[in-house]
Design a protein around this motif. Structure first.
Motif, PDB file in Angstrom:
ATOM      1  N   GLU A 150     -14.841  87.015  18.213  1.00  0.00           N
ATOM      2  CA  GLU A 150     -14.901  86.975  19.556  1.00  0.00           C
ATOM      3  C   GLU A 150     -15.524  85.677  20.146  1.00  0.00           C
ATOM      4  O   GLU A 150     -14.760  85.049  21.061  1.00  0.00           O
ATOM      5  N   ALA A 185      -9.099  92.747  11.715  1.00  0.00           N
ATOM      6  CA  ALA A 185      -8.262  92.527  13.144  1.00  0.00           C
ATOM      7  C   ALA A 185      -8.548  91.179  13.494  1.00  0.00           C
ATOM      8  O   ALA A 185      -8.024  90.828  14.605  1.00  0.00           O
ATOM      9  N   GLN A 186      -9.872  90.823  13.173  1.00  0.00           N
ATOM     10  CA  GLN A 186     -10.303  89.268  13.778  1.00  0.00           C
ATOM     11  C   GLN A 186      -9.239  88.234  13.365  1.00  0.00           C
ATOM     12  O   GLN A 186      -8.995  87.070  14.019  1.00  0.00           O
ATOM     13  N   ALA A 188      -6.183  88.765  13.858  1.00  0.00           N
ATOM     14  CA  ALA A 188      -5.246  88.684  14.753  1.00  0.00           C
ATOM     15  C   ALA A 188      -5.801  88.184  16.148  1.00  0.00           C
ATOM     16  O   ALA A 188      -5.004  87.380  16.930  1.00  0.00           O
ATOM     17  N   ARG A 189      -7.169  88.432  16.175  1.00  0.00           N
ATOM     18  CA  ARG A 189      -7.774  87.942  17.650  1.00  0.00           C
ATOM     19  C   ARG A 189      -7.971  86.283  17.775  1.00  0.00           C
ATOM     20  O   ARG A 189      -7.493  85.909  18.703  1.00  0.00           O
ATOM     21  N   ALA A 192      -4.799  85.062  18.100  1.00  0.00           N
ATOM     22  CA  ALA A 192      -4.213  85.048  19.647  1.00  0.00           C
ATOM     23  C   ALA A 192      -4.984  84.174  20.521  1.00  0.00           C
ATOM     24  O   ALA A 192      -4.342  83.637  21.370  1.00  0.00           O
ATOM     25  N   GLY A 193      -6.147  83.613  20.027  1.00  0.00           N
ATOM     26  CA  GLY A 193      -6.945  82.618  20.863  1.00  0.00           C
ATOM     27  C   GLY A 193      -6.075  81.327  20.468  1.00  0.00           C
ATOM     28  O   GLY A 193      -5.667  80.481  21.317  1.00  0.00           O
ATOM     29  N   GLU A 196      -2.831  80.575  22.623  1.00  0.00           N
ATOM     30  CA  GLU A 196      -3.044  80.272  24.075  1.00  0.00           C
ATOM     31  C   GLU A 196      -3.525  78.434  23.965  1.00  0.00           C
ATOM     32  O   GLU A 196      -2.718  78.073  24.925  1.00  0.00           O
TER      33      GLU A 196
ATOM     34  N   LEU B 167       1.477  92.933  13.346  1.00  0.00           N
ATOM     35  CA  LEU B 167       1.026  92.564  14.828  1.00  0.00           C
ATOM     36  C   LEU B 167       2.148  92.860  15.798  1.00  0.00           C
ATOM     37  O   LEU B 167       2.851  91.753  16.420  1.00  0.00           O
ATOM     38  N   ARG B 264      -0.178  90.045  23.454  1.00  0.00           N
ATOM     39  CA  ARG B 264      -1.146  88.848  23.161  1.00  0.00           C
ATOM     40  C   ARG B 264      -2.672  89.591  23.514  1.00  0.00           C
ATOM     41  O   ARG B 264      -3.398  89.380  22.767  1.00  0.00           O
ATOM     42  N   TYR B 267      -3.948  92.143  21.050  1.00  0.00           N
ATOM     43  CA  TYR B 267      -4.583  91.717  19.731  1.00  0.00           C
ATOM     44  C   TYR B 267      -5.653  90.846  19.795  1.00  0.00           C
ATOM     45  O   TYR B 267      -6.756  90.531  19.083  1.00  0.00           O
ATOM     46  N   ARG B 268      -5.913  90.382  21.115  1.00  0.00           N
ATOM     47  CA  ARG B 268      -6.923  89.294  21.653  1.00  0.00           C
ATOM     48  C   ARG B 268      -8.212  90.268  21.643  1.00  0.00           C
ATOM     49  O   ARG B 268      -9.179  90.116  21.352  1.00  0.00           O
ATOM     50  N   ALA B 269      -8.064  91.437  21.880  1.00  0.00           N
ATOM     51  CA  ALA B 269      -9.142  92.648  21.967  1.00  0.00           C
ATOM     52  C   ALA B 269      -9.431  93.402  20.903  1.00  0.00           C
ATOM     53  O   ALA B 269     -10.271  94.268  20.559  1.00  0.00           O
ATOM     54  N   ALA B 270      -8.347  93.363  19.861  1.00  0.00           N
ATOM     55  CA  ALA B 270      -8.521  94.184  18.681  1.00  0.00           C
ATOM     56  C   ALA B 270      -9.715  93.986  17.824  1.00  0.00           C
ATOM     57  O   ALA B 270     -10.148  93.010  17.780  1.00  0.00           O
TER      58      ALA B 270
END
Lengths: 291, 272
Positions: A150, A185-186, A188-189, A192-193, A196, B167, B264, B267-270
């Motif tokens: 996060e 899952a991190q 993936a998170r 995703a960051g 951006e 994903l 997007r 997976y940002r929240a996963a």
């Protein structure tokens, strides 16, 4: 709620530049007495070793550097502004292997003065506005839990919002097993960051320190425009010991070292710690179209 | 004493679930592809180094539309298991998958990924050729792909090696599948420094796909009639087909910009 609301930052007083929420940050290496180089065992006055950025002046070994110290090493003097990102207590599995997982986290917090395995800061780096995201191997092996993920994802979003280049220092054993699938899952998170940052066409540079493995290497550590490794750093997906046990093959000399990866085309450069700020600064300046 | 017995019982049940997911007669990717698609044409090679047989892929027809189908194949007997490297891909497998996904995007075909791997291969060659780099690239590819994607976890979704093909816009999983950060043996080696304590690791890590569902990596569980998919392959494969077509139909109606943005942020929240 706007994510920015959950993030507060503070300007540091000159005498104590790296202030994080809660207890005061302590440097990883002692600053008094003497320390020995982990490779050649040569002893140094602690102050001198720290002044040399934890690099042995005798054999060139690059020692472990904590996240706070990293920020200090990379940022221009008195420009780092650490971000106090509160991610709370996370224990998705209710994990307990004799010591409950939240207790392990609490101990790591107490020992390192960090909130999680990632510490982020706004800074100027060789004159460039950057967002620094530095991992700390002393915090549960730099493992990628949901809190750390996060913090990294928010650093990506703030880099985009403030049009800053992103510089990440990666050193990690990989996933945080105590969080199980939430740790997976991190990847993936964090990706995703990074996506951006890529969409915003901002430079993204990663510095890989010793060691860097597993889900960290297999996601944001190598999704950058430029991958820089520190001399001698061990970097890979699976650890050498795991490979040896699984395949019974003899590992080649220098397997998974920064130099080995450079020869195999996996990193752009191997750069000594003392030259990192200049090297990264030059790159960002060029990508940003500045002289 | 009773605590020990209870713990042991809990561990036994947890590991039995892992063994059920590893049952050799559960439906495999090639079997599912053969049953639910027509005209599937296997395309091989990553155009960079070689062809990894742990990942198979190619275009096909499914429920009245063209689809790119990519699967991790474990093999069904000693010979095919060795041929497919027990479903453990090398970097070439992920690079082939990315090549096929890009091709699907070009032809506006949705992508179907069948996930079935204990983990990405751990070996000297895999490291030399950038296993981590190949997985990281597949993750970014899936996050940005401008075509609808559906993944189905058939039996074992292990580590980043599974995530690299998972994903998707919709992730389905067979009810008795497991989805883990690493195989229980590896987790045990890391957590307890003893791979033999795999049952203990299995109990602690909650490897069932319901956990993955709870933290946002899986959207829907496909039920399996008892005792499991190994005993009811045709029924389960038909259920997979129905679920995949239903999701592809739904996804077809979502504008692509919206779809990619939703993917997007999801997976940002996963992972909580």
């Amino acid at each position: 709620m706007d994510r920015a609301d959950a993030v507060t930052s503070r300007r540091q007083a000159p005498r104590n530049r790296l202030q994080a929420p809660g207890p005061e940050l302590r440097p990883t290496a002692p600053t008094t007495g003497t320390v020995a180089c982990p490779r050649c065992k040569r002893r140094f006055v602690a102050e001198r070793y720290a002044a040399d950025l934890n690099v042995c002046s005798e054999c060139g070994h690059h020692g472990v550097v904590g996240a706070a110290q990293r920020i200090e090493q990379l940022a221009d003097p008195n420009t780092a502004e650490t971000l106090a990102v509160e991610v709370g207590d996370r224990d998705p599995l209710g994990f307990d292997d004799g010591v409950p997982y939240p207790q392990r986290v609490a101990r790591a917090r107490e020992r390192t003065g960090l909130h999680e395995a990632f510490l982020t800061a706004r800074a100027s780096l060789a004159g460039n506005p950057v967002m620094l995201a530095c991992m700390d191997f002393e915090f549960l092996g730099g493992s990628l839990g949901s809190g750390a993920g996060e913090i990294f994802a928010r650093a990506c979003e703030m880099a985009v919002a403030e049009r800053r280049a992103l510089v990440a220092v990666c050193t990690s054993g990989g996933a945080r097993m105590q969080e199980g699938i939430a740790s997976l899952a991190q990847m993936a998170r964090c990706s995703a960051g990074v996506a951006e940052v890529i969409d915003a066409r901002l430079p993204y540079v990663t510095i890989l320190g010793d060691p860097c493995f597993g889900g960290v290497t297999a996601s944001f550590a190598v999704q950058s425009d430029v991958i820089i490794a520190e001399p001698g750093a061990r970097i890979g997906f699976a650890g050498g010991r795991v490979i040896e046990q699984a395949t019974h093959d003899k590992l080649p000399d220098g397997f998974q070292t920064a130099e080995f990866l450079l020869a195999h085309g996996m990193v752009d450069a191997v750069v000594e710690r003392g030259r990192l700020r200049d090297a990264v600064g030059t790159l960002i300046r060029i990508y940003s179209g500045r002289a | 004493m009773s605590t020990t017995i209870e713990t042991t019982e809990r561990e036994r049940i947890a590991f039995a679930a892992v063994e059920l997911a590893r049952h050799p007669e559960r439906p495999r990717a090639l079997q599912v592809i053969a049953a639910i698609t027509s005209g599937w044409t296997e395309l091989r090679g990553d155009r960079l180094f070689g062809d990894d047989r742990a990942v198979v892929g190619g275009p096909a027809r499914l429920g009245g539309r063209s689809v790119m189908v990519i699967g991790q194949e474990k093999g069904t007997d000693p010979m095919t298991r060795a041929l497919h490297n027990f479903g453990m891909p090398h970097p070439e497998g992920y690079r082939k998958a990315v090549r096929l996904m890009r091709q699907a995007e070009k032809f506006s075909m949705p992508v179907l990924c069948l996930v079935d791997t204990p983990a990405a291969h751990a070996g000297i060659g895999a490291e030399e050729r950038g296993q981590a780099w190949a997985i990281a690239d597949a993750l970014l590819c899936m996050l940005g792909l401008r075509t609808p994607t559906v993944s189905v976890v058939l039996s074992e979704g292990g580590s980043g090696g599974a995530l690299a093909l998972a994903l998707a816009d919709r992730v389905l999983a067979l009810e008795n599948a497991v989805y883990t950060v690493a195989p229980p043996e590896t987790c045990a080696a890391i957590l307890y420094r003893d791979a033999g304590q795999r049952a203990r690791a299995a109990a602690a890590l909650r490897p069932g796909v319901d956990t993955a569902n709870r933290i946002g990596l899986v959207d829907e569980l496909i039920p399996e009639p008892p005792p499991g998919a190994h005993a009811h392959a045709p029924l389960v494969i038909a259920a997979i087909r129905g679920a995949v077509i239903r999701h592809l139909d739904e996804l077809r109606d979502i504008p692509i910009d919206e779809l990619v943005a939703e993917r997007r942020s999801r997976y940002r929240a996963a992972g909580g």
